[in-house]
Structure formats: structure tokens, C-alpha cells
Design an enzyme around this catalytic site. Structure first.
Site, PDB file in Angstrom:
ATOM      1  N   THR B 172       0.880  -1.188   0.000  1.00 36.32           N
ATOM      2  CA  THR B 172       0.000   0.000   0.000  1.00 36.32           C
ATOM      3  C   THR B 172       0.909   1.227   0.000  1.00 36.32           C
ATOM      4  OG1 THR B 172      -0.218  -0.148   2.405  1.00 36.32           O
ATOM      5  CG2 THR B 172      -2.003  -1.074   1.075  1.00 36.32           C
ATOM      6  N   LYS B 198       4.661  -6.800   3.521  1.00 36.14           N
ATOM      7  CA  LYS B 198       4.403  -5.376   3.301  1.00 36.14           C
ATOM      8  C   LYS B 198       4.130  -4.722   4.651  1.00 36.14           C
ATOM      9  CE  LYS B 198       0.903  -3.435   3.017  1.00 36.14           C
ATOM     10  NZ  LYS B 198       0.056  -2.614   3.976  1.00 36.14           N
ATOM     11  N   THR B 209      -0.863  -1.764   7.671  1.00 37.39           N
ATOM     12  CA  THR B 209      -0.801  -3.103   8.229  1.00 37.39           C
ATOM     13  C   THR B 209       0.431  -3.874   7.786  1.00 37.39           C
ATOM     14  OG1 THR B 209      -3.169  -3.190   8.281  1.00 37.39           O
ATOM     15  CG2 THR B 209      -2.043  -5.293   8.091  1.00 37.39           C
ATOM     16  N   GLU B 296       8.005   4.964   8.060  1.00 45.33           N
ATOM     17  CA  GLU B 296       7.597   6.253   7.509  1.00 45.33           C
ATOM     18  C   GLU B 296       8.595   7.342   7.884  1.00 45.33           C
ATOM     19  OE1 GLU B 296       2.947   5.038   7.967  1.00 45.33           O
ATOM     20  OE2 GLU B 296       3.769   6.650   9.174  1.00 45.33           O
ATOM     21  N   ASN B 419       2.022  11.725   7.822  1.00 42.68           N
ATOM     22  CA  ASN B 419       0.843  11.449   8.636  1.00 42.68           C
ATOM     23  C   ASN B 419      -0.027  12.648   8.974  1.00 42.68           C
ATOM     24  OD1 ASN B 419       0.842   8.527   9.232  1.00 42.68           O
ATOM     25  ND2 ASN B 419       2.919   8.988   9.896  1.00 42.68           N
ATOM     26  N   SER B 424      -7.440  13.202   4.593  1.00 46.07           N
ATOM     27  CA  SER B 424      -7.985  11.971   4.000  1.00 46.07           C
ATOM     28  C   SER B 424      -9.293  12.289   3.306  1.00 46.07           C
ATOM     29  CB  SER B 424      -8.199  10.911   5.068  1.00 46.07           C
ATOM     30  OG  SER B 424      -9.163  11.321   6.004  1.00 46.07           O
TER      31      SER B 424
END
Lengths: 424, 424
Positions: B172, B198, B209, B296, B419, B424
Site C-alpha cells: 500500500t 508489506k 498493516t 515512515e 501522517n 484523508s
């Protein structure tokens, strides 16, 4: 938020003025004097700066003391000193050093605390165990005894300081002095409570320890003062988090001088005890929230309420799991109504929770319930709420009556700038 | 790190190409085929993108399966499905959906998983409980059954995919496909192990995840495969952290096709079992470290070893407390040998530790011992070590024989950018 503003705060480690947190109150509050309490400040020059960095508070005979300290298993010698003296229940003086935490300094750190207590005890005529000591600042460097002693001597000769001066002198990386007050009636007497506090997260080379000091003229038995402070702590200082990290030096001490002349409080059977407990909890909550409002890089103040848990303690743990989640904190910084991250944080708390009973709100708007997004909820009030500085997240677990509210701040570039973008 | 580079990664939520992590391996590894395992990929178009997002792996009859899943108490329906099927010990197919995690979707999410299992079972002639399902991506949106079914049909008709295609299709927000392999001799047979994984932290609207899938041609009894996977997990996936957050969907499944023809392994008394355990642990450790290398915003890979604890588990908890500390992670980002923050994180772990016995090293250089800074230690090798991409922190507690190593990455502006700096 402009990076230049943030970097100027990091620069404060080198003595430049700090940018005040956008969440700071507009002004320092008006605070009453507390009979039997005399603060003074002095320059011990623990760092290469020209500011007062030693606070000395003289307390009249008959002052009761209670305290709570860090749960860290690697505490500073000051914390060990206070833990040993607290069971005796009496205090005559408080010394607070800013700029050097004296933590992780072995026998030399212990010697510094003993020297401070001895110097004060000799000067004012009390037992060393009547002298409480707290230090905050760089760790790993033994507190220089000569500077501490000279600072104490200067403070003993200094005029009485204002609460604002005392609150400013205990600061390290704080961007504003923090204090609060409240008042309560016990029998036919009115008693005052004043608190000062410092802390803004944890910053190296200064670890921004939370140090809080509460003064009241009420007469309270030490054991009962400790009981009430424990209860207040559980709903205030134990309910805030900036980054989940824990200082080796966190300390809150409460001093009661008995000058108000009320019949001494010894249990909740005494008239006025419930009111005093409520006032103390309120004061501690105000002080705790001020620390969050100075969170490193904070741009939003976040209140998180968890209801319907199996117990209050379970609710508190879940609320802290949400408050400590970097993903929740960055989502709020991004003004993103990301309830998925809240679900994640509930799930990882390890406390009883059922996915299909969860309900979540931002501000007053339900965004998820019964384990599903609320279809077609009105996004406008959520977006408006998240654009503000005061954010509310509500979680309903639907399992029991347990309830808790905790407070935190968002996680922004400012936090990284303060904590990574310079060398110690 | 340039902000533009970081933002381009955040932009990847909208389909733009991602900037590869600076900690990524130079190239995708060469991997063998595994007899009895046939991967295929297809476009289910769970999001508005033109990439393969459904991975289908056909497994020959006789394949054993074992698995570990998230400890979250709010897991996805896929996790619940796998937990129910794992005790049966047999697998014939694996379906992995990328772009939609199907988490927090109530009965509609459960229906989607059941539909996927039924579709595959009908097509290849097996029980629905032989079909394992995992999904990753946006949460709160039920996985669309029609897209899943069309994707499965396309994959069934597709040619065999390479491991690199499969590893890329389960991604992802990952910035590079992740896989590893190892080989071990059991009796007179050589068996292969291949793993794809992943995960890169947790990102909304996609929660990143961790999904890992291991394939071997060895013959292993399911219960023993589970026992070995549990042991490997405890030293690999349970020893990594990016931000301390826990997905509702984390899943690792191991499939053993028995095609190698070795005498089936059923316990550690069997020849080759110890060697297989070592190989499996090694493979899981390689895969786990790849996830950290895609953390990240990561700019440094950090290994933290705690020794001298009262038990291995105590050592692991202390090491994770250090690895999850935002202050330690920002200090490393800032290339700052801030051992005080390490002391703080040891102290807050809640595990047995004695301040005055602690020793800390960065790389090979002791910086603190016996509760004190090492006076006059040579700072040059420490500074050189911290400037590198591979950082080592060692903590010696001096209490017992407990030992653990965990892996994490630093906390940088990149994490905040990914983040917080978009909606979103």
C-alpha cells in the site's frame, strides 16, 4: 506553522528567547499570597545564562507536606530524597534548581542534594529532612555544590518574590510561566490554594521534567493531605501526556501551612474536606492542562473522554493509548477526522473493548457507531471543530460505567524541530 | 531530508509514485520458485488506480498452514476468519487485497470475507476454510464483493506471477517491494523458504498493516509449524516497531507444501528441525527488518540490544520502551548521543533496572557506566557512528542473563509529513 518560529524555540537551549506556545493563556493569573509561605529567587548560574534559576520557598513551622513522584525506576537523587522525607510529613523549605536535573549522577548527585539540605537546615534552623529539593535541566552532570550553596545564600538575603517570578524561575524549556489558584470555605474560614508548575514534554539536553508545587494556608494532617493529593493526581497529572515519555525527576509537592486557622482536616468525615478535595483536584487539573498547553510543538489542545469502560482505570488506559498514539496526534495536527486511528488505538490498549459496540465522536458529532461509520454524517461541523485549537474526542465502549478524560496535544513538525534539529 | 521529497511520498496516497526509502536494499533479491505454490496477480481496482491490487496464491493439496495475527482487540474480519481456520492446519489458497483493509465494517465486512472464500472454494474445489484472506488499506469501507469476485476470476485466469510482482501487489504505502529467501537441509533433501511482506508503519487513510506470507516446500506437521512460527515471531516481528501503533489487521501466515519430499517434521526430535527453526527465524528477521527499513520518514535503521535483564522478555520490553520513545528516536534523527533519553526510557519501562548499574553504548563506544557518564570518553567514534545509516544502541543492566534485540527507525519530519500534512 513557520519553521523559523519553531527553530527559534529550539534555539532557546542556547539562551535565545522562546516563542510562546499558541495554546498559552492570554496572561499570567492574579494569585493571592499564602500565609506562611515566602518565595524568593536567585541566580545560581547553573548554565551560562543571566536569569534566576534557583527558587527558595520558606515555609513556617507547622507546615504539612505530601507528594507524588515519578514512577521511573531510575529516578534522580532529588526524587529519592523527597520520597525518604515525605513520610515524616513536615516541611520548612523548598529548593528548586533549574538548568541541571542532577539525574544519573551517582554518589556525586546524592552529595549535592545532601549539601543543599544541610545548608538550608543550618541557615533557618530545621532538620535536613524538613528541606525538600527538586531539580530540572541537563542530566548526567552532577549539580555543582558551590553554585547551589551560593544561590541559596543569595535567595536567603533576597526580597520576597512574586508568584510569577517563582513560576518563571523554575522553567527550563517552558515557553510561559504556569500557575493557577482556587479558594474554598472550610467551616468559617476561607482558605486559598496556589500552584506553580513547569514542564512542556521532555527535551534534551534538558529533560523537561514536570515539577509542580502547591501551597495552601489550610490546616490539614499530613496523611490526609497525602490521601487527597493521591486522589487529585489520579484525575489530573496522571491524565496528561505530551509524548508518552516519563522523566526521571517528575515531582509534585503540596504544602499546607495551617495559617488559615480552620479546624485541621484529618478525614473526609471533617466538614469542608470534600470541598477541599474538589478544589485541590480542580487546581491540579488546571496545572496539568497548562503543561499540555506548552507541549513541544503543540498547535492543538486535545481532550479525550472514554466512557462505557469496565472501570475508570480501564477507561484511563484506553484514553492514554489514544492520547499517546503518534497516528492520532498527527491526524489531529492535520485536522483529519480519522476515526480509524482512534479504533486502532482502542484496540492496542489491551483493555476490554468490543469493536462492534464502539462509538466515536469528534466534537459533538458522532462519526462511527456500532462498529461502522455513521453513514452520511454531516462533515461540516467536524471539519469546523478540527480547525479550532481545542479538540474533543469521545469514545463510548458500551461495556460498563467506567469513565476517564485525559488531555494531550497534537504531534507536529515543531516536536521534531525541537527534539531532533540541533545537537546537544 | 528535503520536504519536497517527503511530500511526494505523502502524495502517493493519491497514486503518484513514491520516493523509495533511503534504507531500502539496493535491489530485489533473487528468489527460487517453491514447488506447490503458484502466485498470480490481478486488478480488482479497490481504489481509483491502475495497478494490480489482488494477489492470489494457489497451494497444492497437502499444504500445512500456521499463522500469527495482531493482538488488537478490534481486529478486522479477515483476522477473525484466519484465526478460525488456522486450527484446522490446512490451506489451498491465499487471497490478499490491497487498498481496502475491510476493517471496522461490521457484518458487511464479514460477508465480503465469506464471499471471497466461497468464490475460491467453488473455483478450485476445496473447503472455504482452506482459503486464507488478508486485506490492507483504507478502513471503515466494506470491501466491495463484486470487485473482489471479478479480481479473483481474473487472477485464476492469469499467468503465474513472479515473487516481485506478488510482493509489489500486496503493497500500500510501502516504497519498495519486500522479500527474502533462505535454504536449509533436512535429511537428504534441500528445502527452500521464501517470504514476502508489506508494511511501513501505519498511515491513514491506509493503515499500513504488516502482512507477511512465508512459503516453503518442506513437509511439516501443522502444529509443529505453528510452534516454530511462534518461536520465530517472538524474535522477529515481535521485536520491531515503527511508531508503537498496532494495526487491526497484522497477519503473518506460513505455508508448507511438503513437495520437497523430506520426512515430515513433527517435533524438535526430528533431524533437521533445529536447522529449519533457525532458517525460519532468520527469514522472519530479514522480513521484519525490511518493514523497519520502510518506516515512515525513516532515515536511520536502529538496532537496540538490552543485556543483563532478569529475563529475555524483560529485556525485550525494555528494548521496546527505548525503541518506542519519541525522544530517543528524535535524538537519533538529530545524530545526538543523548544517553539520558535512553536512561529515561529504561526507567519508564516498568521492568527491573537499577540506575547505578546501567551501562550504555552507542556503536562500540561506552558512554555511560555505573550510573554515571564515562568521563572523557572519545566522542569522535560516537559522532561518526551516529552519522551513519545503521545505528546500534547497547544497554547493559547488570542484573541477570536476559537478552533481546529489537529494531526500529528514527522519527523525522518525514513521519509528520506523511501522517499530518494531508487530508484523508
Amino acid at each position: 506553522m513557520a519553521m523559523s518560529a519553531l527553530l527559534s524555540r529550539a534555539d532557546s537551549h542556547y539562551g535565545a528567547p522562546m516563542e510562546k506556545s499558541p495554546l498559552a493563556p492570554a496572561a499570567f493569573p492574579l494569585l493571592p499570597s499564602i500565609a506562611g509561605v515566602r518565595p524568593a529567587v536567585a541566580r545560581a548560574r547553573y548554565k551560562a545564562w543571566d536569569r534566576c534559576d534557583l527558587t527558595f520557598v520558606a515555609l513556617d513551622e507547622g507546615t504539612a507536606v505530601a507528594g507524588v513522584t515519578t514512577k521511573s525506576l531510575c529516578p534522580s537523587p532529588e526524587v529519592e530524597w523527597c520520597r525518604a522525607a515525605l513520610p515524616l510529613g513536615r516541611a520548612r523549605a523548598l529548593v528548586v534548581n533549574a538548568g541541571n536535573s542532577n539525574a544519573f549522577t551517582g554518589h556525586r548527585g546524592r552529595a549535592a542534594v545532601e549539601a543543599i539540605a544541610a545548608r538550608v537546615a543550618g541557615a533557618i534552623g530545621c532538620a535536613p529532612s524538613d528541606v525538600f529539593v527538586a531539580s530540572t535541566g541537563v542530566i548526567g552532570v552532577p549539580l555543582p555544590i558551590d553554585k547551589a550553596e551560593a544561590g541559596i545564600d543569595a535567595a536567603l538575603a533576597a526580597p520576597e518574590a512574586s508568584w510569577e517570578e517563582a513560576a518563571a524561575t523554575i522553567m527550563t524549556t517552558d515557553t510561559f510561566p504556569k500557575a493557577a489558584a482556587t479558594r474554598v470555605v472550610i467551616g468559617d474560614r476561607t482558605v486559598d490554594l496556589v500552584g506553580i508548575i513547569k514542564g512542556s514534554g521532555m527535551i534534551a539536553p534538558d529533560m523537561a521534567t514536570m515539577l509542580g508545587f502547591i501551597f495552601t494556608d489550610a490546616a490539614i494532617e499530613p496523611a490526609f493531605l497525602q490521601q487527597m493529593l493521591n486522589a487529585a493526581n489520579g484525575r489530573s497529572f496522571s491524565c496528561i501526556t505530551v509524548d508518552g515519555d516519563t522523566s526521571t525527576s517528575d515531582t509534585v509537592l503540596a504544602f499546607a501551612t495551617a495559617k488559615a486557622g480552620n479546624a485541621p482536616l484529618a478525614s473526609f468525615d471533617d466538614a469542608g474536606a470534600d470541598a477541599f478535595q474538589a478544589a485541590l483536584t480542580d487546581l491540579c487539573t488546571q496545572l496539568a492542562q497548562l503543561v499540555v498547553r506548552d507541549g513541544e510543538g503543540a498547535s492543538k489542545f486535545i481532550g479525550i473522554t472514554v466512557e462505557g469502560a469496565v472501570s475508570d482505570e480501564s477507561a484511563r488506559r484506553i484514553a492514554l493509548s489514544i492520547a499517546n498514539s503518534p497516528l492520532v496526534k498527527t491526524a489531529i495536527a492535520g485536522e483529519d477526522a480519522n476515526w480509524g486511528r482512534v479504533v486502532m488505538a482502542v484496540g492496542k490498549a489491551g483493555e476490554p473493548a468490543e469493536r462492534d459496540r464502539l462509538a466515536i465522536r469528534f466534537g459533538a458529532t458522532q462519526v462511527a457507531h456500532d462498529g461502522l461509520a455513521v453513514e452520511g454524517y454531516d462533515e461540516a461541523p467536524v471539519a469546523a471543530h478540527l480547525k479550532g485549537q481545542e479538540i474533543e474526542i469521545g469514545v463510548e465502549l458500551g461495556l460498563g460505567d467506567g469513565r476517564a478524560t485525559v488531555w494531550t496535544c497534537d504531534l507536529t513538525h515543531g516536536y521534531i524541530a525541537i527534539n531532533a534539529d540541533y545537537r546537544s
